[in-house]
Design an enzyme around this catalytic site. Structure first.
Site, PDB file in Angstrom:
ATOM      1  N   LYS A 114      15.717  -9.859  16.382  1.00  0.00           N
ATOM      2  CA  LYS A 114      17.092 -10.105  16.822  1.00  0.00           C
ATOM      3  C   LYS A 114      17.713  -8.858  17.445  1.00  0.00           C
ATOM      4  O   LYS A 114      18.562  -8.963  18.323  1.00  0.00           O
ATOM      5  CB  LYS A 114      17.944 -10.614  15.657  1.00  0.00           C
ATOM      6  N   LYS A 196       6.449 -21.352  20.103  1.00  0.00           N
ATOM      7  CA  LYS A 196       7.206 -22.191  19.187  1.00  0.00           C
ATOM      8  C   LYS A 196       8.306 -22.957  19.935  1.00  0.00           C
ATOM      9  O   LYS A 196       8.896 -22.416  20.870  1.00  0.00           O
ATOM     10  CB  LYS A 196       7.849 -21.293  18.122  1.00  0.00           C
ATOM     11  N   LYS A 199      15.329 -23.892  20.671  1.00  0.00           N
ATOM     12  CA  LYS A 199      16.503 -24.453  21.333  1.00  0.00           C
ATOM     13  C   LYS A 199      17.034 -23.522  22.413  1.00  0.00           C
ATOM     14  O   LYS A 199      17.831 -23.926  23.245  1.00  0.00           O
ATOM     15  CB  LYS A 199      17.592 -24.727  20.309  1.00  0.00           C
TER      16      LYS A 199
END
Ligand code: TRP
Length: 334
Positions: A114, A196, A199
């Site tokens: 992140k 993966k 969204k």
């Protein structure tokens, strides 16, 4: 509450959920709530670790609450609440911070990922995220925590902090176990089955959202990337078809053997439509139900309020014990 083990899990209200999130989390929650005293949270404080538009965060929080309900979370059996409604979460996180070392947090895989993604806002909350998550879990004397594989390190920290605290102050916290459901088998991107499903993929055809309608779902599956030969089997050499079979089986509760037999000799075209149909059969009714629930804000507010009251009662039992153990003077209300 009946004498069952306690289960806690949470999802961040950070926008669209994909079918991967559904299979990895809420689908299992629905079954687990019969066997455990289940507590499900909207981890809105966690969401703040990435900068949010306030109006969007509010909307996403209601959306997620409605989705939990539409997926079968039953508030007669389980507790459903917003993390920020129970201030004990932030309070216990503070205490646990005094038992956690920066090195433990800075080497977390998710923090590193992140930090790379949000270079302009590597804030303390982003780093402290796993401590807040530990507080979520430990406040409820949780025994079981359903999580995605990406949360394993965070759960490990929750266990370490519980043990570290208990070693000094006696048995205050239950040491929780993680549970990674079998359908949490990674659901991959429809456009690139080596990645993966996410969204945040720029290619909208790469993922199925829980908000997609039937036509969209079938159209996306028709475009899904497959492999060069024409066999419908699970194999490491066939990531595209394997991913579609994984999704098909997760949504139909069939085994790989059953599915492989069913599609033996069939073409990719028919197979992809069948997968789309199977997914739409589950997702479409959930989306409609969610939108129905979402239209009644007063109902949602009352559900969340009831959940917060129940959660608060349990949470403060643990928090008072912790405050007392570490030597804080209890407030005497006179
Ligand atoms: N970090 C979790 C996720 O993004 C969400 C979460 C917050 C959670 N608190 C939790 C999960 C406590 C399990 C238990 O998936």
């Amino acid at each position: 509450m009946e004498d069952k083990k306690i289960l806690f899990s949470a999802i961040q209200p950070s926008g669209i959920l994909t079918i991967g999130n559904y299979l990895g989390a809420i689908k299992n929650f629905k079954k687990l709530q019969d066997d455990y005293n289940s507590i499900f949270s909207l981890a809105d404080l966690h969401t703040l670790t990435v900068r949010q538009d306030p109006a969007v965060l509010r909307k996403n929080t209601y959306e997620l609450a409605a989705l939990y309900l539409a997926c079968g979370i039953d508030v007669e059996k389980s507790i459903l609440f917003a993390q920020s409604h129970v201030s004990a979460h932030a309070e216990l996180a503070w205490i646990l911070n005094t038992f956690c070392y920066p090195g433990e947090l800075s080497r977390m895989t998710q923090f590193k990922d992140k930090s790379r993604k949000h270079e302009d806002n590597i804030n303390m909350g982003l780093m402290d995220y796993p401590v807040l998550m530990a507080a979520d879990i430990l406040l409820y004397q949780t025994e079981l925590v359903p999580i995605g594989a990406d949360q394993k390190q965070h759960l490990e920290l929750a266990r370490d902090l519980a043990i570290r605290f208990n070693n000094i102050y006696g048995d205050v916290f239950k040491v929780p176990e993680g549970y990674i459901g079998k359908s949490a088998a990674r659901v991959m991107s429809l456009a690139d089955p080596t990645k993966k499903m996410s969204k945040s993929d720029a290619n909208l055809n790469a993922f199925i959202s829980m908000d997609d309608d039937k036509d969209t779902i079938i159209r996306k599956f028709k475009r899904a990337v497959t492999d060069s030969d024409n066999k419908i089997i699970v194999s490491p050499e066939k990531p595209g078809i394997s991913n579609l079979l994984t999704i098909y089986c997760a949504f139909t509760e069939k085994s790989f053997e059953q599915a492989e037999q069913e599609f033996d000799g069939k073409g990719y075209g028919d197979f992809k439509i069948a997968v789309g149909q199977a997914v739409a059969d589950v997702v479409d009714p959930i989306r409609e139900e969610k939108n129905k629930i979402l239209a009644d804000k007063a109902y949602l507010d009352s559900v969340l309020n009831m959940g917060a009251e129940m959660a608060e009662r349990l949470a403060y039992r643990t928090l008072s014990k912790v405050y007392k153990k570490v030597g804080l003077v209890p407030r005497k209300r006179v």
